[in-house]
Structure formats: C-alpha cells, structure tokens
Design a protein around this motif. Structure first.
Motif, mmCIF file in Angstrom:
data_model
loop_
_atom_site.group_PDB
_atom_site.id
_atom_site.type_symbol
_atom_site.label_atom_id
_atom_site.label_comp_id
_atom_site.label_asym_id
_atom_site.label_seq_id
_atom_site.Cartn_x
_atom_site.Cartn_y
_atom_site.Cartn_z
ATOM 1 N N ILE A 124 -21.719 -25.080 73.655
ATOM 2 C CA ILE A 124 -23.132 -25.124 74.063
ATOM 3 C C ILE A 124 -23.452 -23.741 74.651
ATOM 4 N N LEU A 125 -24.633 -23.497 74.216
ATOM 5 C CA LEU A 125 -25.180 -22.043 74.831
ATOM 6 C C LEU A 125 -26.528 -22.296 75.647
ATOM 7 N N VAL A 126 -26.401 -21.862 76.879
ATOM 8 C CA VAL A 126 -27.542 -22.213 77.663
ATOM 9 C C VAL A 126 -27.974 -20.639 78.015
ATOM 10 N N PHE A 127 -29.137 -20.385 77.523
ATOM 11 C CA PHE A 127 -29.628 -19.133 78.107
ATOM 12 C C PHE A 127 -30.470 -19.264 79.293
ATOM 13 N N ARG B 112 -27.446 -34.862 86.374
ATOM 14 C CA ARG B 112 -28.306 -33.892 86.795
ATOM 15 C C ARG B 112 -27.700 -33.801 88.423
ATOM 16 N N GLU B 113 -27.127 -34.760 89.058
ATOM 17 C CA GLU B 113 -26.413 -34.618 90.281
ATOM 18 C C GLU B 113 -25.489 -33.394 90.390
ATOM 19 N N ILE B 114 -24.520 -33.575 89.033
ATOM 20 C CA ILE B 114 -23.458 -32.955 89.011
ATOM 21 C C ILE B 114 -23.766 -31.374 88.782
ATOM 22 N N THR B 115 -24.838 -31.068 88.083
ATOM 23 C CA THR B 115 -25.340 -29.743 87.732
ATOM 24 C C THR B 115 -26.727 -29.130 88.947
ATOM 25 N N SER B 116 -26.840 -29.842 89.807
ATOM 26 C CA SER B 116 -27.916 -29.701 90.837
ATOM 27 C C SER B 116 -27.937 -28.536 91.688
ATOM 28 N N PRO B 117 -26.536 -28.041 91.959
ATOM 29 C CA PRO B 117 -26.302 -26.796 92.726
ATOM 30 C C PRO B 117 -27.027 -25.685 91.888
ATOM 31 N N MET B 118 -26.997 -25.837 90.725
ATOM 32 C CA MET B 118 -27.540 -24.372 89.858
ATOM 33 C C MET B 118 -29.067 -24.426 89.800
ATOM 34 N N THR B 119 -29.625 -25.621 89.871
ATOM 35 C CA THR B 119 -31.086 -25.877 89.431
ATOM 36 C C THR B 119 -32.242 -24.955 90.582
ATOM 37 N N PRO B 120 -31.844 -25.063 91.662
ATOM 38 C CA PRO B 120 -32.807 -24.265 92.562
ATOM 39 C C PRO B 120 -32.849 -22.795 92.275
ATOM 40 N N TYR B 121 -31.995 -22.171 91.577
ATOM 41 C CA TYR B 121 -32.197 -20.694 91.094
ATOM 42 C C TYR B 121 -32.668 -20.464 89.561
ATOM 43 N N TRP B 122 -33.006 -21.541 88.802
ATOM 44 C CA TRP B 122 -33.510 -21.085 87.521
ATOM 45 C C TRP B 122 -34.976 -20.446 87.970
ATOM 46 N N SER B 123 -35.144 -19.311 86.958
ATOM 47 C CA SER B 123 -36.273 -18.700 87.046
ATOM 48 C C SER B 123 -36.956 -18.901 85.708
ATOM 49 N N GLY B 124 -38.029 -19.786 85.840
ATOM 50 C CA GLY B 124 -38.513 -19.923 84.432
ATOM 51 C C GLY B 124 -37.992 -21.134 83.539
ATOM 52 N N SER B 125 -38.123 -20.592 82.364
ATOM 53 C CA SER B 125 -37.660 -21.683 81.544
ATOM 54 C C SER B 125 -36.094 -21.562 81.185
ATOM 55 N N PHE B 126 -35.483 -22.107 80.359
ATOM 56 C CA PHE B 126 -33.961 -22.052 79.931
ATOM 57 C C PHE B 126 -33.990 -22.501 78.636
ATOM 58 N N GLU B 127 -32.914 -22.074 77.708
ATOM 59 C CA GLU B 127 -32.780 -22.484 76.299
ATOM 60 C C GLU B 127 -31.356 -22.941 76.245
ATOM 61 N N ARG B 128 -31.301 -24.172 75.424
ATOM 62 C CA ARG B 128 -30.063 -24.751 75.201
ATOM 63 C C ARG B 128 -29.910 -24.823 73.562
ATOM 64 N N ARG B 129 -28.835 -24.171 73.106
ATOM 65 C CA ARG B 129 -28.461 -24.633 71.658
ATOM 66 C C ARG B 129 -27.059 -24.903 71.487
ATOM 67 N N ILE B 130 -26.864 -25.933 70.478
ATOM 68 C CA ILE B 130 -25.632 -26.598 70.218
ATOM 69 C C ILE B 130 -25.211 -25.948 68.891
ATOM 70 N N TYR B 131 -23.867 -25.354 68.840
ATOM 71 C CA TYR B 131 -23.344 -24.742 67.462
ATOM 72 C C TYR B 131 -21.830 -25.463 67.522
ATOM 73 N N ASN B 132 -21.726 -25.989 66.139
ATOM 74 C CA ASN B 132 -20.339 -26.511 65.724
ATOM 75 C C ASN B 132 -19.546 -25.505 65.100
ATOM 76 N N ILE B 133 -18.430 -25.420 65.596
ATOM 77 C CA ILE B 133 -17.475 -24.408 65.116
ATOM 78 C C ILE B 133 -17.060 -24.402 63.500
#
Length: 105
Positions: free
Chosen positions: A5-8, A73-94
């Motif tokens: 999982i890649l999140v830019f 969302r609760e688990i990942t909430s410490p990071m959310t205040p720092y997002w600047s604009g949008s982000f992109e998520r991609r899923i790749y299978n090996i």
C-alpha cells in the motif's frame, strides 16, 4: 497474495518533524494488526514535505478489512492534522520478488 500500500502525502515543511513523530505513534498503535507485515515512512530528499507511506500486508483483503474497520480513523488520527492538501493511495499486489542473498542455482 502479498500487497503493498502506497500513500503519497504532502506535509508543510514547518511541521515535518511533528508529522514523523505522529507516524511513530500510529505505527506503535498498529503493532499486532492482523495481516500487517511492515510499514515505512519515506521522506522526499528535497525538504519539500513530500512523503510516501509504504506498508506491506499479507493480502489486499486484509488491508481493506483494516481500512474499513471501526477504529481505523482513531488509530491514524495523530497524523491527520499534518496532511497538507490531498493525498493519494494506491494498492499493488506483488507479482514477483527477487530474494537478495539467495544463492544462484
């Protein structure tokens, strides 16, 4: 099949250190998550605040189950205040993997 999982994401450079600390909080919370094999935070080399969050899961299905579960969302909430604009998520299978250090036959 193993999935990556890649999140830019973009973070304001002024809060990059705080974002990285928040990432460490989130990964500590995720220890023991079924299917999660590993997680990395990659920082762009130019100081622009560009990041790549890279995680490896036993399967795409296990990742999607975690992502849609109550509490995600609760688990990942410490990071959310720092997002600047949008982000992109991609899923790749090996599809194939080179095992380094393996003896050639």
């Amino acid at each position: 099949m193993t999935a990556r999982i890649l999140v830019f994401a973009n973070v304001a450079p002024a809060v990059a250190n705080e974002f990285e600390l928040a990432y460490l909080q989130v990964t500590a919370r995720m220890k023991g998550t079924p299917g999660l094999l590993g997680d990395e935070l990659l920082r762009g080399p130019d100081g622009s605040g560009r990041y790549l969050l890279l995680s490896e899961w036993e399967s795409e299905e296990q990742f999607l189950a975690w992502e849609t579960a109550p509490g995600h969302r609760e688990i990942t909430s410490p990071m959310t205040p720092y997002w600047s604009g949008s982000f992109e998520r991609r899923i790749y299978n090996i599809a194939a993997r080179l095992e380094h250090g393996a003896a050639a036959s």
